[in-house]
Scaffold this motif. Structure first.
Motif, PDB file in Angstrom:
ATOM      1  N   UNK A   1      80.560  83.070  65.722  1.00 37.14           N
ATOM      2  CA  UNK A   1      80.422  82.182  64.271  1.00 37.14           C
ATOM      3  C   UNK A   1      78.530  83.244  64.372  1.00 37.14           C
ATOM      4  N   UNK A   2      78.189  82.936  65.677  1.00 34.49           N
ATOM      5  CA  UNK A   2      76.858  82.477  65.359  1.00 34.49           C
ATOM      6  C   UNK A   2      76.309  84.132  66.201  1.00 34.49           C
ATOM      7  N   UNK A   3      77.573  84.357  66.933  1.00 35.93           N
ATOM      8  CA  UNK A   3      77.746  86.197  67.495  1.00 35.93           C
ATOM      9  C   UNK A   3      77.721  87.049  66.250  1.00 35.93           C
TER      10      UNK A   3
ATOM     11  N   UNK B   1      77.177  86.986  63.229  1.00 38.05           N
ATOM     12  CA  UNK B   1      75.644  86.608  62.281  1.00 38.05           C
ATOM     13  C   UNK B   1      74.947  87.120  62.705  1.00 38.05           C
ATOM     14  N   UNK B   2      74.913  87.210  64.290  1.00 39.00           N
ATOM     15  CA  UNK B   2      73.817  88.125  65.185  1.00 39.00           C
ATOM     16  C   UNK B   2      73.629  89.509  64.521  1.00 39.00           C
ATOM     17  N   UNK B   3      75.082  89.938  64.934  1.00 34.25           N
ATOM     18  CA  UNK B   3      75.763  91.482  64.589  1.00 34.25           C
ATOM     19  C   UNK B   3      75.176  91.912  63.683  1.00 34.25           C
ATOM     20  N   UNK B   4      75.241  91.003  62.881  1.00 33.10           N
ATOM     21  CA  UNK B   4      75.055  91.569  60.353  1.00 33.10           C
ATOM     22  C   UNK B   4      73.580  92.085  61.008  1.00 33.10           C
ATOM     23  N   UNK B   5      72.408  91.289  61.239  1.00 33.51           N
ATOM     24  CA  UNK B   5      71.648  91.218  61.506  1.00 33.51           C
ATOM     25  C   UNK B   5      71.075  92.749  62.530  1.00 33.51           C
ATOM     26  N   UNK B   6      71.630  92.716  63.442  1.00 34.26           N
ATOM     27  CA  UNK B   6      71.126  93.450  64.700  1.00 34.26           C
ATOM     28  C   UNK B   6      71.795  95.033  64.004  1.00 34.26           C
ATOM     29  N   UNK B   7      72.894  95.233  63.239  1.00 34.57           N
ATOM     30  CA  UNK B   7      72.883  96.121  62.255  1.00 34.57           C
ATOM     31  C   UNK B   7      72.403  97.004  60.867  1.00 34.57           C
ATOM     32  N   UNK B   8      71.867  95.989  60.635  1.00 36.62           N
ATOM     33  CA  UNK B   8      70.356  95.866  59.563  1.00 36.62           C
ATOM     34  C   UNK B   8      69.571  96.800  60.428  1.00 36.62           C
ATOM     35  N   UNK B   9      68.951  96.488  61.649  1.00 38.16           N
ATOM     36  CA  UNK B   9      68.036  97.296  61.839  1.00 38.16           C
ATOM     37  C   UNK B   9      67.099  95.730  62.193  1.00 38.16           C
ATOM     38  N   UNK B  10      67.025  95.032  62.603  1.00 36.98           N
ATOM     39  CA  UNK B  10      66.574  93.532  63.178  1.00 36.98           C
ATOM     40  C   UNK B  10      67.016  92.805  64.043  1.00 36.98           C
TER      41      UNK B  10
ATOM     42  N   UNK C   1      73.726  82.010  76.707  1.00 37.42           N
ATOM     43  CA  UNK C   1      73.555  83.476  76.945  1.00 37.42           C
ATOM     44  C   UNK C   1      74.432  84.167  77.660  1.00 37.42           C
ATOM     45  N   UNK C   2      74.946  83.545  78.465  1.00 42.87           N
ATOM     46  CA  UNK C   2      75.956  84.290  79.461  1.00 42.87           C
ATOM     47  C   UNK C   2      76.841  84.618  78.313  1.00 42.87           C
ATOM     48  N   UNK C   3      77.549  84.086  77.501  1.00 47.20           N
ATOM     49  CA  UNK C   3      78.852  83.957  76.714  1.00 47.20           C
ATOM     50  C   UNK C   3      78.245  85.055  75.343  1.00 47.20           C
ATOM     51  N   UNK C   4      76.921  85.278  75.203  1.00 45.28           N
ATOM     52  CA  UNK C   4      76.950  86.633  74.449  1.00 45.28           C
ATOM     53  C   UNK C   4      76.494  87.372  75.441  1.00 45.28           C
ATOM     54  N   UNK C   5      75.896  87.660  76.029  1.00 48.64           N
ATOM     55  CA  UNK C   5      75.874  88.263  76.603  1.00 48.64           C
ATOM     56  C   UNK C   5      76.916  89.553  76.844  1.00 48.64           C
ATOM     57  N   UNK C   6      78.434  88.070  77.611  1.00 48.15           N
ATOM     58  CA  UNK C   6      79.243  88.521  78.305  1.00 48.15           C
ATOM     59  C   UNK C   6      79.511  89.688  76.733  1.00 48.15           C
ATOM     60  N   UNK C   7      79.555  89.272  75.906  1.00 45.21           N
ATOM     61  CA  UNK C   7      80.536  89.757  74.671  1.00 45.21           C
ATOM     62  C   UNK C   7      79.894  91.711  73.917  1.00 45.21           C
ATOM     63  N   UNK C   8      77.915  91.075  73.292  1.00 45.04           N
ATOM     64  CA  UNK C   8      77.375  92.007  73.609  1.00 45.04           C
ATOM     65  C   UNK C   8      76.696  92.998  74.383  1.00 45.04           C
ATOM     66  N   UNK C   9      76.252  92.581  74.743  1.00 44.59           N
ATOM     67  CA  UNK C   9      75.759  93.343  75.778  1.00 44.59           C
ATOM     68  C   UNK C   9      76.013  94.889  76.089  1.00 44.59           C
ATOM     69  N   UNK C  10      77.331  94.968  76.313  1.00 41.45           N
ATOM     70  CA  UNK C  10      78.139  96.514  77.061  1.00 41.45           C
ATOM     71  C   UNK C  10      77.916  96.956  75.177  1.00 41.45           C
ATOM     72  N   UNK C  11      77.939  96.300  73.739  1.00 44.99           N
ATOM     73  CA  UNK C  11      77.771  97.071  72.791  1.00 44.99           C
ATOM     74  C   UNK C  11      76.195  97.284  72.456  1.00 44.99           C
ATOM     75  N   UNK C  12      75.393  96.903  72.941  1.00 46.67           N
ATOM     76  CA  UNK C  12      73.954  96.997  72.431  1.00 46.67           C
ATOM     77  C   UNK C  12      73.198  97.886  72.907  1.00 46.67           C
TER      78      UNK C  12
END
Length: 719
Positions: A320-322, A324-333, A349-360
């Protein structure tokens, strides 16, 4: 003319007032928070003594606290054994011996033979007759009080007589005029026959000096109508301050973060990449958070979100936090996620890197890692990424809010296990947003997460200034954890159970409460347990983890356990939250009677994360009498009877009370002194109803009411 030229000569300036030196007793009063007259007036007795009547010595019984009068018939200093003053008095019905191990010449004079004295103390009966040790005494000529005598909370530097004088003086000077609106509905009168509401001044004067005819039980259990008046006022002050804090935040501004739902948007990409589907509860809270961050405000971008996300252990708060972070990052922040320990931050960190690093990475951005234990070069690189905005998500410990950290555009702050953070830390994180939006101070949206569910009464009271989202279902595939209470005398059976789990390819946690031997507490420490298990389980790799290990070593130990190369992990409570090893199927908690209920539930949540049947063994060690304390029995019973985090939280509140449960909301600020959330639920409902009306129609009266009860202590609500 320059500013300096405009100043009068030094000789013409009035002398600075000399700073008044406070006496030790005055300093002690300040330490108790007794600064204003109203503070003294609200410093109510712990108990009351009935000094309004005299009883005959013959009518006293062993253990009675009694007040008697008599004539001194014998007085001398005994040198047999310990030096002491022995005084024998007679009232015509019987005799009573007084003993003083500490005494002065004034004692001997006041208690000389032939003196008429009044004494008060605990009567001890025995073969040699009735005795009082160190009783209070006075002349019989002193008039008997007409009211019960108050015994106040004090300290070693504050004699009871001094506190009584100070409180009486404050009570006389304090402004006790009414601050309840005249047209307000009266507060509930409580159980029993109806009694008209008391005025505040009358209630306070009565509680400081109750009449002798009052039932002491109604004073001690706080059910007397005078107590209800104070409880009603206290709860109203709390609700008013919570609403004021919420309204103050509504005057602030945060970046508007609308959720992007097109296929290429980051939130949608994450949902598509996840190897599981969200539960209905997770989808609901994501929608609540998204709506909050996109709530427009007049003349600015958005109202700042101030939301508490609660969910039981393993309910899926991190994803859920991830999102929410995606909504924030998509808006440019940028988004910052802060955890209380490096182990928990590392897991995130390890969990979020696995989920988000390829997308970011496809967008030229990344997830940054920031903790106090980093090497200088790594820290400098992370700080540069954060300042440039290349780091879209920053994960770390309290290092995230320390001075050198400068964000390019912080719009969302996520705090995990929020009860571990103090108010000052949360304020510092929010200040990192900086600047203004539309003339209003700018701050990030704030999402606080906790795996310690907040019981409803606490949510209504201490968290009335927050919006609360609840994940009330677990993801599919979580296996129920069987909890067993086992006496420490059966340790060998537990070790046998461990060997059985290891033979099936499973892994085991063994949690100890201490790292080192302690002379004060006879506990088997983690180091010794580690050695014992290595000897008992030959061929098994047994790891050791505790808070005093260097960060790199802790990380290496956890990596070995996560990879399955360590069969048993002996640990202190550093693994309480965040550790996620699905292959671990057995949790052993040593000296479980010494852990808090919430902590036990958190530890139990480390197992049952995979498909294998899992168990939690609570090893308890009775004392020499073969017993554990009543509170410990309640905690262990609760663990054995339920795995529902909300029921655990409710029982924890019953056992500990709100102050300990919330850690005083991590601020040292006032929790309720007089009201009880369970017993006084009707008064809380009344206060919740009245507070918004009072703020709307009589804000000046509301401000007076809050100032009287909280002073500056309502500041903690701003975080």
């Amino acid at each position: 003319m320059s500013v300096s030229a405009a100043r009068p000569p030094e000789s013409a300036l009035p002398a600075a007032p000399a700073r008044k030196t406070l006496s030790p007793a005055q300093q002690a009063l300040r330490k108790l928070g007794l600064v204003r007259d109203i503070d003294l007036a609200l410093h109510l007795p712990l108990r009351w003594e009935d000094q309004t009547r005299i009883v005959r010595i013959a009518d006293t019984r062993n253990g009675d606290v009694a007040q008697v009068e008599g004539t001194v018939v014998h007085s001398d200093i005994s040198l047999q054994g310990r030096r002491q003053l022995k005084v024998l008095i007679d009232d015509g019905s019987d005799q009573l011996e007084l003993r003083f191990f500490t005494f002065y010449p004034s004692h001997r004079k006041a208690l000389a033979e032939g003196q008429q004295v009044r004494v008060r103390g605990e009567v001890r009966g025995g073969f040699i007759g009735r005795t009082m040790l160190h009783p209070s005494f006075s002349s019989v000529e002193a008039p008997l009080p007409e009211a019960l005598s108050p015994i106040y909370p004090a300290s070693a530097q504050l004699p009871q007589a001094y506190v009584r004088r100070a409180v009486q003086s404050g009570l006389q000077r304090a402004d006790l005029s009414e601050t309840l609106p005249r047209n307000a509905d009266p507060y509930p009168h409580g159980p029993g026959p109806y009694q008209p509401p008391w005025l505040l001044a009358d209630a306070l004067r009565f509680l400081h000096h109750p009449t002798a005819d009052v039932a002491l039980a109604t004073l001690e259990d706080r059910s007397h109508p005078a107590w209800r008046r104070l409880k009603a006022e206290e709860l109203l002050a709390q609700q008013l301050s919570q609403l004021e804090a919420r309204r103050a935040r509504d005057g602030l501004r945060a970046p508007l973060l609308p959720i992007a739902t097109e296929a290429g948007a980051l939130p949608m990409q994450l949902l598509a990449a996840l190897p599981f589907d969200l539960t209905a509860a997770q989808r609901r809270v994501v929608e609540e958070i998204a709506a909050d961050m996109a709530r427009p405000a007049e003349g600015g971008e958005a109202h700042p979100m101030h939301r508490l996300l609660q969910g039981d252990v393993g309910a899926g708060k991190t994803v859920v936090a991830a999102l929410a972070a995606c909504i924030c990052i998509e808006a440019g922040h940028q988004c910052a996620l802060m955890a209380p320990t490096e182990i928990l931050a590392s897991q995130h960190f390890e969990k979020l890197v696995g989920w988000l690093q390829p997308l970011l990475a496809a967008r030229g951005r990344q997830v940054a890692w920031l903790t106090g234990g980093q090497k200088k070069k790594q820290r400098s690189e992370a700080l540069a990424l954060i300042a440039s905005g290349e780091a879209a998500l920053i994960v770390g410990t309290h290092a995230v809010i320390q001075g050198p950290v400068v964000f390019e555009s912080l719009a969302l702050a996520v705090i995990d296990e929020q009860h571990r953070f103090g108010v000052a830390q949360r304020l510092a994180l929010r200040e990192k947003a900086g600047g203004h939006i539309g003339g209003a101070p700018r701050e990030p949206h704030l999402l606080m997460m906790t795996a310690t569910p907040i019981p409803r009464t606490l949510a209504m009271s201490y968290y009335a200034d927050l919006d609360v989202s609840t994940i009330d279902e677990l993801p599919p595939g979580r296996t129920p954890v069987v909890t067993k209470l086992v006496a420490d005398s059966r340790r060998d059976e537990v070790v046998g159970r461990i060997a059985s789990q290891l033979a099936q390819g499973r892994q085991v946690y063994w949690v100890c409460p201490l790292i080192e031997e302690s002379e004060a507490v006879d506990l088997v420490n983690a180091t010794q347990t580690h050695a014992d298990l290595q000897e008992a389980l030959p061929g098994t790799t047994v790891g050791l983890l505790h808070s005093r290990m260097p960060a790199a070593e802790k990380k290496a130990v956890m990596a070995e356990f996560s990879a399955g190369r360590t069969g048993v992990l002996v640990s202190t409570t550093v693994i309480e939250v965040g550790v996620d090893v699905p292959n671990a199927s057995l949790m052993v908690i040593e000296h479980a009677e010494r852990f808090g209920l919430s902590q036990l539930h958190q530890l139990r949540g480390r197992v049952g994360r995979g498909a294998a049947a899992s168990a939690c063994v609570l090893l308890y060690a009775p004392n020499e009498g073969g017993r554990v304390s009543e509170a410990a029995r309640e905690r262990l019973r609760a663990m054995a009877e339920t795995s529902d985090g909300f029921e655990i939280a409710r029982r924890d509140l019953e056992i500990r009370g709100p102050g300990e449960f919330l850690g005083a909301r991590q601020s040292g600020a006032a929790l309720l002194r007089f009201a009880d959330l369970e017993q006084d639920a009707d008064l809380l409902a009344w206060a919740r109803d009245l507070a918004p009306k009072m703020l709307k129609f009589d804000p000046a009266l509301a401000a007076r009411h809050v100032a009287r009860w909280l002073g500056t202590r309502s500041e903690f609500l701003k975080a």
